[in-house]
Motif scaffolding. Structure first.
Motif, PDB file in Angstrom:
ATOM      1  N   GLN A 296     -34.979 -24.106  17.756  1.00 38.33           N
ATOM      2  CA  GLN A 296     -35.853 -23.051  17.229  1.00 38.33           C
ATOM      3  C   GLN A 296     -37.321 -23.407  17.436  1.00 38.33           C
ATOM      4  OE1 GLN A 296     -34.928 -21.091  13.376  1.00 38.33           O
ATOM      5  NE2 GLN A 296     -36.897 -21.908  12.692  1.00 38.33           N
ATOM      6  N   ALA A 297     -37.678 -24.653  17.145  1.00 37.80           N
ATOM      7  CA  ALA A 297     -39.059 -25.094  17.336  1.00 37.80           C
ATOM      8  C   ALA A 297     -39.445 -25.045  18.808  1.00 37.80           C
ATOM      9  CB  ALA A 297     -39.249 -26.492  16.769  1.00 37.80           C
ATOM     10  N   GLY A 298     -38.487 -25.360  19.669  1.00 45.39           N
ATOM     11  CA  GLY A 298     -38.754 -25.305  21.103  1.00 45.39           C
ATOM     12  C   GLY A 298     -39.061 -23.901  21.569  1.00 45.39           C
ATOM     13  N   PHE A 299     -38.358 -22.921  21.030  1.00 47.90           N
ATOM     14  CA  PHE A 299     -38.649 -21.530  21.379  1.00 47.90           C
ATOM     15  C   PHE A 299     -40.029 -21.113  20.880  1.00 47.90           C
ATOM     16  CE2 PHE A 299     -34.269 -20.997  22.661  1.00 47.90           C
ATOM     17  CZ  PHE A 299     -34.347 -19.994  23.613  1.00 47.90           C
ATOM     18  N   ARG A 300     -40.376 -21.526  19.688  1.00 47.57           N
ATOM     19  CA  ARG A 300     -41.711 -21.212  19.176  1.00 47.57           C
ATOM     20  C   ARG A 300     -42.783 -21.856  20.059  1.00 47.57           C
ATOM     21  NH1 ARG A 300     -41.879 -18.481  14.616  1.00 47.57           N
ATOM     22  NH2 ARG A 300     -40.221 -18.618  13.036  1.00 47.57           N
ATOM     23  N   GLN A 301     -42.518 -23.058  20.492  1.00 52.45           N
ATOM     24  CA  GLN A 301     -43.469 -23.796  21.314  1.00 52.45           C
ATOM     25  C   GLN A 301     -43.715 -23.110  22.655  1.00 52.45           C
ATOM     26  OE1 GLN A 301     -42.678 -28.101  21.581  1.00 52.45           O
ATOM     27  NE2 GLN A 301     -42.933 -27.962  23.788  1.00 52.45           N
ATOM     28  N   LEU A 302     -42.663 -22.501  23.225  1.00 53.74           N
ATOM     29  CA  LEU A 302     -42.763 -21.913  24.565  1.00 53.74           C
ATOM     30  C   LEU A 302     -42.879 -20.387  24.564  1.00 53.74           C
ATOM     31  CD1 LEU A 302     -40.093 -24.101  26.407  1.00 53.74           C
ATOM     32  CD2 LEU A 302     -42.571 -24.382  26.409  1.00 53.74           C
ATOM     33  N   ALA A 303     -42.882 -19.787  23.381  1.00 52.99           N
ATOM     34  CA  ALA A 303     -42.869 -18.321  23.294  1.00 52.99           C
ATOM     35  C   ALA A 303     -44.035 -17.685  24.033  1.00 52.99           C
ATOM     36  CB  ALA A 303     -42.866 -17.884  21.834  1.00 52.99           C
ATOM     37  N   GLY A 304     -45.228 -18.196  23.840  1.00 53.46           N
ATOM     38  CA  GLY A 304     -46.386 -17.626  24.499  1.00 53.46           C
ATOM     39  C   GLY A 304     -46.320 -17.754  26.005  1.00 53.46           C
ATOM     40  N   GLN A 305     -45.816 -18.879  26.479  1.00 55.61           N
ATOM     41  CA  GLN A 305     -45.710 -19.115  27.922  1.00 55.61           C
ATOM     42  C   GLN A 305     -44.799 -18.097  28.585  1.00 55.61           C
ATOM     43  OE1 GLN A 305     -44.682 -23.154  28.916  1.00 55.61           O
ATOM     44  NE2 GLN A 305     -43.785 -22.564  30.886  1.00 55.61           N
ATOM     45  N   TYR A 306     -43.729 -17.709  27.890  1.00 48.94           N
ATOM     46  CA  TYR A 306     -42.751 -16.800  28.494  1.00 48.94           C
ATOM     47  C   TYR A 306     -42.856 -15.369  27.993  1.00 48.94           C
ATOM     48  CZ  TYR A 306     -40.640 -20.928  30.511  1.00 48.94           C
ATOM     49  OH  TYR A 306     -40.425 -22.083  31.250  1.00 48.94           O
ATOM     50  N   GLY A 307     -43.817 -15.092  27.150  1.00 51.50           N
ATOM     51  CA  GLY A 307     -44.043 -13.721  26.711  1.00 51.50           C
ATOM     52  C   GLY A 307     -42.951 -13.170  25.821  1.00 51.50           C
ATOM     53  N   ILE A 308     -42.356 -14.033  24.997  1.00 48.30           N
ATOM     54  CA  ILE A 308     -41.343 -13.559  24.050  1.00 48.30           C
ATOM     55  C   ILE A 308     -41.868 -13.714  22.629  1.00 48.30           C
ATOM     56  CG2 ILE A 308     -39.444 -14.179  25.594  1.00 48.30           C
ATOM     57  CD1 ILE A 308     -38.881 -16.550  23.702  1.00 48.30           C
ATOM     58  N   GLU A 309     -41.300 -12.947  21.733  1.00 47.59           N
ATOM     59  CA  GLU A 309     -41.630 -13.073  20.310  1.00 47.59           C
ATOM     60  C   GLU A 309     -40.418 -13.634  19.585  1.00 47.59           C
ATOM     61  OE1 GLU A 309     -42.786 -10.428  16.349  1.00 47.59           O
ATOM     62  OE2 GLU A 309     -42.925  -9.518  18.343  1.00 47.59           O
ATOM     63  N   VAL A 310     -40.611 -14.708  18.849  1.00 48.54           N
ATOM     64  CA  VAL A 310     -39.529 -15.337  18.094  1.00 48.54           C
ATOM     65  C   VAL A 310     -39.514 -14.777  16.678  1.00 48.54           C
ATOM     66  CG1 VAL A 310     -38.692 -17.501  17.099  1.00 48.54           C
ATOM     67  CG2 VAL A 310     -39.561 -17.460  19.449  1.00 48.54           C
ATOM     68  N   ILE A 311     -38.341 -14.317  16.267  1.00 47.25           N
ATOM     69  CA  ILE A 311     -38.145 -13.808  14.911  1.00 47.25           C
ATOM     70  C   ILE A 311     -37.106 -14.682  14.219  1.00 47.25           C
ATOM     71  CG2 ILE A 311     -37.341 -11.865  13.516  1.00 47.25           C
ATOM     72  CD1 ILE A 311     -38.190 -10.018  15.814  1.00 47.25           C
ATOM     73  N   THR A 312     -37.429 -15.180  13.040  1.00 46.88           N
ATOM     74  CA  THR A 312     -36.456 -15.938  12.245  1.00 46.88           C
ATOM     75  C   THR A 312     -36.230 -15.313  10.870  1.00 46.88           C
ATOM     76  OG1 THR A 312     -38.227 -17.408  11.464  1.00 46.88           O
ATOM     77  CG2 THR A 312     -36.984 -18.108  13.418  1.00 46.88           C
ATOM     78  N   ASP A 313     -37.023 -14.319  10.541  1.00 47.34           N
ATOM     79  CA  ASP A 313     -36.918 -13.632   9.253  1.00 47.34           C
ATOM     80  C   ASP A 313     -35.786 -12.606   9.328  1.00 47.34           C
ATOM     81  OD1 ASP A 313     -37.195 -12.121   6.964  1.00 47.34           O
ATOM     82  OD2 ASP A 313     -39.377 -11.905   7.134  1.00 47.34           O
ATOM     83  N   ARG A 314     -34.758 -12.780   8.515  1.00 49.92           N
ATOM     84  CA  ARG A 314     -33.596 -11.880   8.533  1.00 49.92           C
ATOM     85  C   ARG A 314     -33.998 -10.430   8.302  1.00 49.92           C
ATOM     86  NH1 ARG A 314     -30.478  -8.702   9.288  1.00 49.92           N
ATOM     87  NH2 ARG A 314     -28.255  -8.550   8.771  1.00 49.92           N
ATOM     88  N   SER A 315     -35.043 -10.211   7.535  1.00 50.24           N
ATOM     89  CA  SER A 315     -35.449  -8.832   7.236  1.00 50.24           C
ATOM     90  C   SER A 315     -36.019  -8.128   8.468  1.00 50.24           C
ATOM     91  CB  SER A 315     -36.480  -8.817   6.109  1.00 50.24           C
ATOM     92  OG  SER A 315     -37.689  -9.429   6.518  1.00 50.24           O
ATOM     93  N   ARG A 316     -36.363  -8.898   9.501  1.00 48.65           N
ATOM     94  CA  ARG A 316     -36.904  -8.313  10.726  1.00 48.65           C
ATOM     95  C   ARG A 316     -35.892  -8.343  11.877  1.00 48.65           C
ATOM     96  NH1 ARG A 316     -41.863 -10.926  12.984  1.00 48.65           N
ATOM     97  NH2 ARG A 316     -41.757  -9.035  14.269  1.00 48.65           N
ATOM     98  N   ALA A 317     -34.666  -8.735  11.605  1.00 49.67           N
ATOM     99  CA  ALA A 317     -33.670  -8.910  12.671  1.00 49.67           C
ATOM    100  C   ALA A 317     -33.423  -7.631  13.461  1.00 49.67           C
ATOM    101  CB  ALA A 317     -32.361  -9.420  12.078  1.00 49.67           C
ATOM    102  N   GLU A 318     -33.526  -6.486  12.810  1.00 47.08           N
ATOM    103  CA  GLU A 318     -33.265  -5.217  13.492  1.00 47.08           C
ATOM    104  C   GLU A 318     -34.296  -4.924  14.580  1.00 47.08           C
ATOM    105  OE1 GLU A 318     -30.718  -3.361  13.271  1.00 47.08           O
ATOM    106  OE2 GLU A 318     -29.717  -4.160  11.484  1.00 47.08           O
ATOM    107  N   GLU A 319     -35.459  -5.578  14.509  1.00 45.35           N
ATOM    108  CA  GLU A 319     -36.494  -5.372  15.529  1.00 45.35           C
ATOM    109  C   GLU A 319     -36.150  -6.058  16.849  1.00 45.35           C
ATOM    110  OE1 GLU A 319     -40.319  -6.641  14.193  1.00 45.35           O
ATOM    111  OE2 GLU A 319     -39.937  -6.045  12.109  1.00 45.35           O
ATOM    112  N   ALA A 320     -35.227  -7.012  16.805  1.00 46.39           N
ATOM    113  CA  ALA A 320     -34.977  -7.872  17.968  1.00 46.39           C
ATOM    114  C   ALA A 320     -34.300  -7.127  19.107  1.00 46.39           C
ATOM    115  CB  ALA A 320     -34.122  -9.064  17.553  1.00 46.39           C
ATOM    116  N   ASP A 321     -34.604  -7.569  20.313  1.00 48.77           N
ATOM    117  CA  ASP A 321     -33.912  -7.080  21.508  1.00 48.77           C
ATOM    118  C   ASP A 321     -32.678  -7.926  21.801  1.00 48.77           C
ATOM    119  OD1 ASP A 321     -35.978  -5.089  22.384  1.00 48.77           O
ATOM    120  OD2 ASP A 321     -37.196  -6.908  22.487  1.00 48.77           O
ATOM    121  N   VAL A 322     -32.736  -9.188  21.417  1.00 46.43           N
ATOM    122  CA  VAL A 322     -31.657 -10.145  21.694  1.00 46.43           C
ATOM    123  C   VAL A 322     -31.479 -11.038  20.473  1.00 46.43           C
ATOM    124  CG1 VAL A 322     -30.860 -12.042  23.170  1.00 46.43           C
ATOM    125  CG2 VAL A 322     -32.208 -10.187  24.157  1.00 46.43           C
ATOM    126  N   VAL A 323     -30.224 -11.386  20.180  1.00 52.03           N
ATOM    127  CA  VAL A 323     -29.924 -12.355  19.123  1.00 52.03           C
ATOM    128  C   VAL A 323     -29.566 -13.686  19.781  1.00 52.03           C
ATOM    129  CG1 VAL A 323     -28.383 -12.973  17.223  1.00 52.03           C
ATOM    130  CG2 VAL A 323     -29.121 -10.591  17.529  1.00 52.03           C
TER     131      VAL A 323
END
Length: 444
Positions: A296-323
């Motif tokens: 999880q920390a690795g994804f947060r670390q590289l999120a900006g480089q790859y243009g993805i948004e990391v969501i870990t808050d269950r209340s926002r899970a419906e916003e996700a494109d991929v689980v």
């Protein structure tokens, strides 16, 4: 002295064995190649190598596990092998002897009913027929689990079988006294003792230990562990060891602009990533392991480089494109990992696996399952619900290596080191769900 208890050259034939992740897999060709090159690397670095465990420790039968201080299901059990199967395993050790391995550790297990710590036939074969001139070391207190009724007789039997050095951790002084007594009694010859001492001294002299016994003249490239250079190597190893099992709809690599919901008990879990031999024997589950970049920390670390948004808050899970569902096994060492069911949500599955799997399914979004485990666990109940499946094994400290590959920064290289079974019944049949050597590249 600089003595590494490696390589482990066990042939893992039953993933229910708790030491599966210590092996190079099931293919003897791969085991021979990797272990011999590992040994050569140790020798080149001035390290004394130790091939283990002699032999057939990974070939033991389910249900034959040793009953001594604890009852084991499979670990330290009995390998029931034919002459041709034995010859194939000995050929691995012959390659290591030819490479120059200086020490060999005896297995806790048995071969065709005979404990290896008292199996003079094969220990002497190492010395007399395979031309091994290093020394033989016993495993941790294992002499005490041989067949003689007294400790004195156990030591005598093991010495006469050909063991040169004893890893009798609490009883080393008694072991020494028993050897002296045995020589005085005529139960062990002075020639046998001289052979053992000669072998031990030869290894130490050739390795330069006698010239610098306390390592005062020794220099190292790095003074501490965890340097950026070594972490970079570790990250590369993570990237190249990931095995892509499934990738429907080309969900991987993750697309720039995607929102990724990360869930599951292995997502932010240093203990699961590192396994049961980290920090201390079987202690990692209870340690706060520092210096680990989790997946999880690795994804947060590289999120900006790859243009993805990391969501870990269950209340926002419906916003996700991929689980991103990160599940796996608890950490364990040796027989503590022996299992009856091998299920992802079975007796060694992480608490929270089942709930996270159900959560991902209920979200109804494309799901990438990452499995963090020391062996190929049974996932047949869930795999059809997942769009992609990545076997991460035990990535250790550099979880960003997983993120880098899943985001397309590095290709999938890994192949299964052992067959992957979809049920327990398939193990003895030898007909797996996926064959050893299977692995997608992501371009299929």
């Amino acid at each position: 002295m600089l003595w590494n208890y490696a390589p482990c050259v066990a042939q893992s034939v039953d993933p229910r064995w708790g030491r599966t992740y210590e092996s190079y897999g099931s293919d003897l060709g791969i085991i021979t190649e990797l272990s011999s090159k590992y040994t050569q690397g140790l020798l080149d670095g001035g390290i004394i190598a130790c091939a283990k465990h002699f032999f057939a420790d990974g070939n033991v039968l389910y249900g034959t596990g040793e009953v001594s201080d604890v009852a084991r299901i499979i670990d330290r059990g009995d390998a029931q092998l034919s002459d041709s199967e034995i010859a194939d395993l000995l050929a691995v050790y012959q390659k290591l002897v030819d490479t120059g391995v200086q020490t060999i550790m005896i297995s806790h297990s048995s071969l065709n009913g005979v404990k290896m710590h008292e199996n003079a036939e094969y220990i002497q074969k190492l010395k007399n027929e395979m031309h091994f001139d290093g020394f033989i070391v016993s495993d941790w207190n294992s002499v005490q689990n041989t067949t003689p009724n007294t400790y004195y007789d156990q030591v005598v039997t093991s010495v006469n079988a050909g063991i040169d050095m004893f890893m009798e951790v609490q009883d080393f002084e008694t072991t020494r006294d028993n050897i002296v007594k045995a020589v005085n009694n005529g139960d062990v010859t002075e020639e046998r003792v001289n052979d053992a001492v000669t072998r031990i001294l030869r290894v130490k002299i050739n390795a330069g230990v006698m010239e610098d016994p306390f390592g005062k003249k020794m220099t190292t490239v790095r003074q501490t562990t965890g340097s950026a250079e070594y972490r970079s190597v570790a990250e590369k190893l993570v990237e190249e060891s990931l095995v892509l099992l499934k990738n429907e709809g080309q969900v991987l690599p993750l697309k720039s602009g995607s929102k990724v919901y990360i869930t599951g008990p292995a997502a932010d879990n240093p203990q699961a990533q590192c396994g049961g031999w980290t920090i201390d024997w079987n202690q990692s589950p209870s340690y706060d392991i520092s210096g680990v970049t989790t997946i999880q920390a690795g994804f947060r670390q590289l999120a900006g480089q790859y243009g993805i948004e990391v969501i870990t808050d269950r209340s926002r899970a419906e916003e996700a494109d991929v689980v991103l569902l990160v599940v796996g096994e608890e950490s364990y060492a040796e027989w503590n990992g022996d299992t009856q069911d091998l299920q992802l949500c079975g007796d060694h599955g992480l608490s929270g696996n089942s709930a996270a799997i159900d959560e991902a399914k209920a979200l109804g979004k494309p799901t990438v399952a990452c499995i963090v485990a020391g062996r190929n666990v049974i996932i047949s109940d869930y795999v059809n619900d997942w769009d992609a499946v990545v076997m991460c094994y035990l990535p250790g400290s550099e979880g960003q290596g997983v993120a880098n590959v899943l985001c397309g920064g590095a290709p999938f290289h890994g192949k299964l080191p052992s067959p992957w079974y979809s049920s327990i019944d398939q193990i003895p049949s030898g007909t797996p769900w996926l064959e050893q050597g299977y692995g997608l590249t992501g371009s299929e």
